[in-house]
Design a protein around this motif. Sequence first.
Motif, PDB file in Angstrom:
ATOM      1  N   ASP A  89      11.698 111.774  57.766  1.00 52.79           N
ATOM      2  CA  ASP A  89      12.748 112.073  58.742  1.00 52.79           C
ATOM      3  C   ASP A  89      13.080 113.555  58.828  1.00 52.79           C
ATOM      4  O   ASP A  89      14.152 113.929  59.283  1.00 52.79           O
ATOM      5  CB  ASP A  89      14.012 111.273  58.414  1.00 52.79           C
ATOM      6  CG  ASP A  89      14.561 111.591  57.023  1.00 52.79           C
ATOM      7  OD1 ASP A  89      13.941 112.414  56.318  1.00 52.79           O
ATOM      8  OD2 ASP A  89      15.597 111.016  56.648  1.00 52.79           O
ATOM      9  N   LEU A 118      12.319 108.169  64.720  1.00 52.93           N
ATOM     10  CA  LEU A 118      13.377 107.407  65.385  1.00 52.93           C
ATOM     11  C   LEU A 118      14.709 108.114  65.249  1.00 52.93           C
ATOM     12  O   LEU A 118      14.896 108.971  64.382  1.00 52.93           O
ATOM     13  CB  LEU A 118      13.461 105.988  64.816  1.00 52.93           C
ATOM     14  CG  LEU A 118      13.566 105.802  63.288  1.00 52.93           C
ATOM     15  CD1 LEU A 118      14.997 105.953  62.815  1.00 52.93           C
ATOM     16  CD2 LEU A 118      13.040 104.441  62.894  1.00 52.93           C
ATOM     17  N   THR A 119      15.610 107.752  66.115  1.00 52.47           N
ATOM     18  CA  THR A 119      16.988 108.213  66.036  1.00 52.47           C
ATOM     19  C   THR A 119      17.870 107.237  66.796  1.00 52.47           C
ATOM     20  O   THR A 119      17.544 106.853  67.931  1.00 52.47           O
ATOM     21  CB  THR A 119      17.149 109.633  66.610  1.00 52.47           C
ATOM     22  OG1 THR A 119      18.525 110.026  66.517  1.00 52.47           O
ATOM     23  CG2 THR A 119      16.721 109.703  68.059  1.00 52.47           C
ATOM     24  N   GLU A 155      16.341 104.812  69.586  1.00 55.86           N
ATOM     25  CA  GLU A 155      15.033 105.095  70.165  1.00 55.86           C
ATOM     26  C   GLU A 155      14.030 105.484  69.101  1.00 55.86           C
ATOM     27  O   GLU A 155      14.364 106.164  68.128  1.00 55.86           O
ATOM     28  CB  GLU A 155      15.150 106.222  71.201  1.00 55.86           C
ATOM     29  CG  GLU A 155      13.867 106.484  71.978  1.00 55.86           C
ATOM     30  CD  GLU A 155      14.073 107.519  73.063  1.00 55.86           C
ATOM     31  OE1 GLU A 155      14.676 107.165  74.111  1.00 55.86           O
ATOM     32  OE2 GLU A 155      13.646 108.677  72.862  1.00 55.86           O
ATOM     33  N   GLY A 156      12.775 105.046  69.294  1.00 52.28           N
ATOM     34  CA  GLY A 156      11.715 105.397  68.368  1.00 52.28           C
ATOM     35  C   GLY A 156      10.431 105.705  69.105  1.00 52.28           C
ATOM     36  O   GLY A 156      10.274 105.366  70.287  1.00 52.28           O
ATOM     37  N   GLN A 157       9.499 106.354  68.400  1.00 52.28           N
ATOM     38  CA  GLN A 157       8.210 106.689  69.015  1.00 52.28           C
ATOM     39  C   GLN A 157       7.101 106.618  67.981  1.00 52.28           C
ATOM     40  O   GLN A 157       7.335 106.802  66.787  1.00 52.28           O
ATOM     41  CB  GLN A 157       8.259 108.085  69.650  1.00 52.28           C
ATOM     42  CG  GLN A 157       8.580 109.196  68.660  1.00 52.28           C
ATOM     43  CD  GLN A 157       8.807 110.536  69.344  1.00 52.28           C
ATOM     44  OE1 GLN A 157       9.342 110.596  70.446  1.00 52.28           O
ATOM     45  NE2 GLN A 157       8.392 111.608  68.682  1.00 52.28           N
ATOM     46  N   CYS A 194      19.277 110.140  60.481  1.00 49.19           N
ATOM     47  CA  CYS A 194      19.964 108.846  60.484  1.00 49.19           C
ATOM     48  C   CYS A 194      21.308 108.946  59.767  1.00 49.19           C
ATOM     49  O   CYS A 194      22.288 108.314  60.180  1.00 49.19           O
ATOM     50  CB  CYS A 194      19.086 107.791  59.812  1.00 49.19           C
ATOM     51  SG  CYS A 194      17.554 107.433  60.699  1.00 49.19           S
ATOM     52  N   VAL A 223      21.735 104.745  62.810  1.00 44.61           N
ATOM     53  CA  VAL A 223      20.547 104.103  63.369  1.00 44.61           C
ATOM     54  C   VAL A 223      20.750 102.597  63.345  1.00 44.61           C
ATOM     55  O   VAL A 223      21.326 102.050  62.398  1.00 44.61           O
ATOM     56  CB  VAL A 223      19.276 104.492  62.576  1.00 44.61           C
ATOM     57  CG1 VAL A 223      19.369 104.029  61.126  1.00 44.61           C
ATOM     58  CG2 VAL A 223      18.029 103.930  63.230  1.00 44.61           C
ATOM     59  N   LEU A 270      15.745  98.757  64.324  1.00 46.03           N
ATOM     60  CA  LEU A 270      14.858  99.719  64.965  1.00 46.03           C
ATOM     61  C   LEU A 270      13.757 100.237  64.039  1.00 46.03           C
ATOM     62  O   LEU A 270      12.586 100.276  64.448  1.00 46.03           O
ATOM     63  CB  LEU A 270      15.669 100.883  65.541  1.00 46.03           C
ATOM     64  CG  LEU A 270      14.855 101.971  66.252  1.00 46.03           C
ATOM     65  CD1 LEU A 270      14.130 101.395  67.461  1.00 46.03           C
ATOM     66  CD2 LEU A 270      15.760 103.135  66.666  1.00 46.03           C
ATOM     67  N   PRO A 271      14.059 100.658  62.798  1.00 49.19           N
ATOM     68  CA  PRO A 271      12.962 101.075  61.910  1.00 49.19           C
ATOM     69  C   PRO A 271      11.950  99.954  61.677  1.00 49.19           C
ATOM     70  O   PRO A 271      10.760 100.232  61.526  1.00 49.19           O
ATOM     71  CB  PRO A 271      13.684 101.451  60.606  1.00 49.19           C
ATOM     72  CG  PRO A 271      15.081 101.754  61.015  1.00 49.19           C
ATOM     73  CD  PRO A 271      15.377 100.843  62.155  1.00 49.19           C
ATOM     74  N   ILE A 294       9.621  99.965  64.840  1.00 49.60           N
ATOM     75  CA  ILE A 294       8.709 101.116  64.881  1.00 49.60           C
ATOM     76  C   ILE A 294       7.761 101.094  63.674  1.00 49.60           C
ATOM     77  O   ILE A 294       6.559 101.375  63.809  1.00 49.60           O
ATOM     78  CB  ILE A 294       9.491 102.437  64.931  1.00 49.60           C
ATOM     79  CG1 ILE A 294      10.457 102.439  66.130  1.00 49.60           C
ATOM     80  CG2 ILE A 294       8.545 103.620  65.015  1.00 49.60           C
ATOM     81  CD1 ILE A 294       9.788 102.246  67.472  1.00 49.60           C
ATOM     82  N   ASP A 325      12.794 102.253  73.694  1.00 48.02           N
ATOM     83  CA  ASP A 325      14.250 102.341  73.814  1.00 48.02           C
ATOM     84  C   ASP A 325      14.814 100.959  73.511  1.00 48.02           C
ATOM     85  O   ASP A 325      14.770 100.056  74.343  1.00 48.02           O
ATOM     86  CB  ASP A 325      14.634 102.791  75.220  1.00 48.02           C
ATOM     87  CG  ASP A 325      16.139 103.033  75.374  1.00 48.02           C
ATOM     88  OD1 ASP A 325      16.918 102.465  74.582  1.00 48.02           O
ATOM     89  OD2 ASP A 325      16.529 103.786  76.280  1.00 48.02           O
TER      90      ASP A 325
END
Length: 350
Positions: A221, A245-246, A249-251, A280, A285, A289-290, A293, A320
């Motif tokens: 991170d 991620l934040t 949203e993640g990528q 985070c 967060v 989400l984690p 991703i 998203d």
Amino acid sequence: MIGLLGFVGIWGLGRWRGWGEWWLLAAAGWWAFVMVMHLPMAAENPVALVLGGNFPAWLVFGLLGAVILGYRELLRAVRRRTVEDPAPVAAPGTFREAELERYARHILLREIGGPGQKRLKAGRVLVVGAGGLGSPALLYLAGSGVGTIGVIDADIVESTNLQRQVIHTDARIGMPKVFSAEVAMKALNPFIEVRPYNRKLSEENAGELIADYDLVLDGTDDFDTRYLVNRACVAAGVPLISGALTQWEGQVSLFDPARGGPCYACVFPVRPSPELVPTCAEAGVAAPLPGIIGAMMAMEAVKHLTGAGETLAGRLMIHDALYGETRVIGVKKRADCPVCGGAGPRSEGA
């Protein structure tokens, strides 16, 4: 009573004097003597009265002792056979029966099958960070049967981690994350090798460590570590799957400049201002989400190692979670990239 005390005395003397199995012969002789003294025709024998008990009782006692000794010898025979003729160890690239059953759902997939599962078993993957992204990635890599999984992290498990770092548990608070992750991964799949590195990735150790793996997953991170991992991967020619991620949203993307794709620095050449990408701990967060991703990172690893489908090489996937939207954009190599600008596609023999 005297008869029973005689057995106890023989056993104690045998242990004290180191008679080994000879005490059994002495005990058997004592039992035979007691039995003779209790024969029906010698029921009034004063010796029998002193020894105590009666013929049926001593007969049952002897039979019970024989059963116990027989069972002990059977266990010893089984142990000797196990040591002298151990179960065959699966040769490299082959699977035990238990592994075939475990990976059956993979083997049924046309895109993976037996050959793909063998490639997973032979694969070596390093995961940088055992936190929010590393946790699900490590679990799914282990469950998928990746043969060797390294994990490097210098942190310990804290209570604030447990909201999203699902590889850790409350009972392991205070334990180094890499060892906590090892416990969970080996509990999930005992057929894999886990290499925990309880240290921080640095300029001094990154190159040698990463060069020992076929693929790297970066779930850290902070940008300093991300750029460091990218430089080491480019230098070693090792593909990198990077996740970030934040809040909501993640990528995810796969960076492989050795085979013509961009590196991380091609896509993110300038470190963004800290207020634009808070951690985070600073911005929060959403717990799942984690997991989303990190699981996608593991999926990309499985695809890359097996050759299934199309990976995210040359593409950046953005998810998203707040609005349930996912989009994929193309990313390209930059000729002027200071990290990989001179790197071109590698030949198969390279």
